[in-house]
Design a protein around this motif. Structure first.
Motif, short mmCIF file in Angstrom:
data_model
loop_
_atom_site.label_atom_id
_atom_site.label_comp_id
_atom_site.label_asym_id
_atom_site.label_seq_id
_atom_site.Cartn_x
_atom_site.Cartn_y
_atom_site.Cartn_z
N GLU A 20 -6.25 23.93 5.08
CA GLU A 20 -6.93 23.17 6.13
C GLU A 20 -6.34 23.60 7.46
O GLU A 20 -5.13 23.67 7.61
N LEU A 21 -7.21 23.90 8.41
CA LEU A 21 -6.79 24.32 9.74
C LEU A 21 -7.30 23.33 10.78
O LEU A 21 -8.38 22.77 10.61
N PRO A 22 -6.55 23.17 11.84
CA PRO A 22 -7.10 22.37 12.96
C PRO A 22 -8.36 23.06 13.48
O PRO A 22 -8.48 24.29 13.44
N ALA A 23 -9.30 22.26 13.96
CA ALA A 23 -10.57 22.81 14.46
C ALA A 23 -10.34 23.84 15.57
O ALA A 23 -11.03 24.86 15.63
N SER A 24 -9.34 23.60 16.40
CA SER A 24 -9.08 24.55 17.50
C SER A 24 -8.62 25.91 16.97
O SER A 24 -8.98 26.95 17.53
N VAL A 25 -7.85 25.91 15.89
CA VAL A 25 -7.41 27.18 15.29
C VAL A 25 -8.61 27.90 14.69
O VAL A 25 -8.77 29.11 14.84
N ARG A 27 -11.73 27.68 15.67
CA ARG A 27 -12.52 28.22 16.79
C ARG A 27 -11.89 29.50 17.32
O ARG A 27 -12.58 30.47 17.62
N ASP A 28 -10.56 29.51 17.42
CA ASP A 28 -9.88 30.71 17.90
C ASP A 28 -10.02 31.86 16.90
O ASP A 28 -10.17 33.02 17.31
N LEU A 29 -9.97 31.57 15.61
CA LEU A 29 -10.19 32.62 14.60
C LEU A 29 -11.59 33.20 14.72
O LEU A 29 -11.78 34.41 14.62
N GLU A 30 -12.58 32.33 14.95
CA GLU A 30 -13.95 32.82 15.13
C GLU A 30 -14.05 33.69 16.36
O GLU A 30 -14.71 34.73 16.34
N ALA A 31 -13.40 33.29 17.44
CA ALA A 31 -13.44 34.09 18.67
C ALA A 31 -12.73 35.43 18.46
O ALA A 31 -13.22 36.48 18.90
N TYR A 32 -11.59 35.42 17.79
CA TYR A 32 -10.84 36.66 17.51
C TYR A 32 -11.69 37.60 16.67
O TYR A 32 -11.77 38.80 16.94
N ALA A 33 -12.34 37.05 15.64
CA ALA A 33 -13.20 37.86 14.76
C ALA A 33 -14.36 38.45 15.55
O ALA A 33 -14.73 39.62 15.35
#
Length: 74
Positions: A20-25, A27-33
């Protein structure tokens, strides 16, 4: 071109884990990808970044490397 710490993904046999990841993490993973996908042309799923990012983090952690070396069985 963005100067990302993670340059590419290696093709390795994965081990399935559920986290489980915080929503902000997330979102950042999606942006990085999205940034990596834009540079390489291949679509990269955010979940494929977690393993390489953790590996890079652990490889750069001097305390972890030292403790791992000291606790290594002979």
């Amino acid at each position: 071109m963005a100067d990302l710490r993670l340059k590419s993904l290696i093709d390795d046999k994965p081990v399935k884990m559920q986290v489980e990841l915080p929503a902000s993490v997330h979102r950042d993973l999606e942006a990085y990808a999205a940034i990596m996908s834009g540079e390489g042309g291949d679509d990269i799923a955010p979940q494929r970044l977690v393993g390489p990012m953790l590996a890079k983090f652990m490889a750069s952690d001097r305390g972890f490397k030292k403790a791992k070396r000291l606790n290594k069985p002979a």
